[in-house]
Design a protein around this motif. Structure first.
Motif, mmCIF file in Angstrom:
data_model
loop_
_atom_site.group_PDB
_atom_site.id
_atom_site.type_symbol
_atom_site.label_atom_id
_atom_site.label_comp_id
_atom_site.label_asym_id
_atom_site.label_seq_id
_atom_site.Cartn_x
_atom_site.Cartn_y
_atom_site.Cartn_z
ATOM 1 N N ARG A 97 0.836 -1.207 0.000
ATOM 2 C CA ARG A 97 0.000 0.000 0.000
ATOM 3 C C ARG A 97 0.871 1.257 0.000
ATOM 4 O O ARG A 97 0.596 2.213 -0.714
ATOM 5 N N THR A 98 1.945 1.242 0.784
ATOM 6 C CA THR A 98 2.862 2.374 0.837
ATOM 7 C C THR A 98 3.524 2.591 -0.519
ATOM 8 O O THR A 98 3.605 3.716 -1.017
ATOM 9 N N VAL A 99 3.980 1.503 -1.128
ATOM 10 C CA VAL A 99 4.630 1.591 -2.437
ATOM 11 C C VAL A 99 3.637 2.074 -3.487
ATOM 12 O O VAL A 99 3.951 2.960 -4.288
ATOM 13 N N LEU A 100 2.440 1.510 -3.476
ATOM 14 C CA LEU A 100 1.419 1.896 -4.446
ATOM 15 C C LEU A 100 1.095 3.385 -4.328
ATOM 16 O O LEU A 100 0.982 4.085 -5.331
ATOM 17 N N ALA A 101 1.004 3.885 -3.102
ATOM 18 C CA ALA A 101 0.702 5.312 -2.889
ATOM 19 C C ALA A 101 1.822 6.205 -3.408
ATOM 20 O O ALA A 101 1.577 7.345 -3.795
ATOM 21 N N GLY A 102 3.051 5.674 -3.450
ATOM 22 C CA GLY A 102 4.175 6.470 -3.923
ATOM 23 C C GLY A 102 4.359 6.472 -5.437
ATOM 24 O O GLY A 102 5.151 7.235 -5.962
ATOM 25 N N LEU A 103 3.623 5.623 -6.130
ATOM 26 C CA LEU A 103 3.736 5.574 -7.590
ATOM 27 C C LEU A 103 2.983 6.744 -8.212
ATOM 28 O O LEU A 103 2.113 7.340 -7.578
ATOM 29 N N GLY A 104 3.293 7.029 -9.452
ATOM 30 C CA GLY A 104 2.557 8.054 -10.185
ATOM 31 C C GLY A 104 1.107 7.633 -10.355
ATOM 32 O O GLY A 104 0.795 6.443 -10.321
ATOM 33 N N PRO A 105 0.211 8.582 -10.546
ATOM 34 C CA PRO A 105 -1.215 8.252 -10.618
ATOM 35 C C PRO A 105 -1.566 7.301 -11.756
ATOM 36 O O PRO A 105 -2.451 6.463 -11.611
ATOM 37 N N HIS A 106 -0.869 7.391 -12.886
ATOM 38 C CA HIS A 106 -1.170 6.506 -14.007
ATOM 39 C C HIS A 106 -0.793 5.063 -13.675
ATOM 40 O O HIS A 106 -1.531 4.141 -13.987
ATOM 41 N N HIS A 107 0.332 4.862 -12.986
ATOM 42 C CA HIS A 107 0.715 3.512 -12.576
ATOM 43 C C HIS A 107 -0.214 3.004 -11.483
ATOM 44 O O HIS A 107 -0.655 1.856 -11.515
ATOM 45 N N ARG A 108 -0.498 3.857 -10.500
ATOM 46 C CA ARG A 108 -1.383 3.476 -9.393
ATOM 47 C C ARG A 108 -2.762 3.085 -9.918
ATOM 48 O O ARG A 108 -3.344 2.082 -9.503
ATOM 49 N N ALA A 109 -3.296 3.863 -10.841
ATOM 50 C CA ALA A 109 -4.619 3.573 -11.399
ATOM 51 C C ALA A 109 -4.625 2.229 -12.115
ATOM 52 O O ALA A 109 -5.509 1.398 -11.886
ATOM 53 N N ALA A 110 -3.645 2.015 -12.970
ATOM 54 C CA ALA A 110 -3.608 0.776 -13.745
ATOM 55 C C ALA A 110 -3.474 -0.445 -12.835
ATOM 56 O O ALA A 110 -4.214 -1.430 -12.990
ATOM 57 N N LEU A 111 -2.567 -0.392 -11.879
ATOM 58 C CA LEU A 111 -2.363 -1.532 -10.987
ATOM 59 C C LEU A 111 -3.574 -1.784 -10.104
ATOM 60 O O LEU A 111 -3.964 -2.934 -9.879
ATOM 61 N N THR A 112 -4.179 -0.727 -9.593
ATOM 62 C CA THR A 112 -5.344 -0.893 -8.720
ATOM 63 C C THR A 112 -6.513 -1.508 -9.478
ATOM 64 O O THR A 112 -7.138 -2.462 -9.014
ATOM 65 N N LEU A 113 -6.807 -0.967 -10.653
ATOM 66 C CA LEU A 113 -7.930 -1.492 -11.425
ATOM 67 C C LEU A 113 -7.687 -2.942 -11.860
ATOM 68 O O LEU A 113 -8.596 -3.769 -11.808
#
Length: 169
Positions: free
Chosen positions: A110-126
């Motif tokens: 969760r910490t790593v995901l929050a630190g990624l850029g929004p485009h990476h975070r969005a793609a990985l989360t979805l």
């Protein structure tokens, strides 16, 4: 001729039941209470517009979570546009299915995901948190399937790199 009742009244009746589900969905994915509250409000406002429109959907909890998913994707797209100048140059793309090959610590992830850029975070989360197929991820992010596959490769690589760095500190 009588006055027709507002179709949004059905949504109002479902609001108390749906609110914790919609908010919980958003909070679990963005990790920010204030943002989750804002997106929850946006989702319910969009739902009111939708149920007042032609071919109005039944405002089920699942449908409302779908509306919330779209609002979260819209948020991530806005962030991506704002941060476009900060994008990293892609160091190469692989186009193969690459399942997660590491055991992931949820808190560290969760910490790593929050630190990624929004485009990476969005793609990985979805793709991995919501479990959506690549085609749906592409549609939500407003990209082609090919571009989304490439984005997922870059996002997984960025996640792994950050995850390993987070573990070694």
């Amino acid at each position: 001729m009588g006055v027709m009742p507002d179709p949004a009244l059905g949504l109002l009746e479902r609001y108390e039941e749906a609110l914790p589900h919609v908010y919980g969905y958003l909070l679990a994915r963005c990790g920010d209470r204030s943002l989750a509250e804002d997106l929850t409000a946006e989702a319910f406002l969009a739902a009111v517009v939708a149920v007042r429109g032609p071919a109005a959907p039944d405002p089920t909890v699942a449908w409302l979570i779908g509306v919330a998913r779209h609002k979260l994707a819209d948020h991530w797209r806005r962030l991506e546009r704002e941060q476009r100048g900060l994008r990293l140059i892609d160091s190469g793309t692989e186009h193969r299915d690459d399942p997660w090959d590491e055991t992931v610590d949820a808190i560290r992830a969760r910490t790593v995901l929050a630190g990624l850029g929004p485009h990476h975070r969005a793609a990985l989360t979805l793709r991995y948190v919501d479990g959506l197929p690549v085609g749906e991820v592409a549609a939500l992010l407003g990209r082609t399937v090919h571009a989304t596959e490439a984005l997922l490769v870059r996002a997984r690589n960025a996640f792994r790199r950050s995850y390993r760095e987070e573990g070694s500190s």
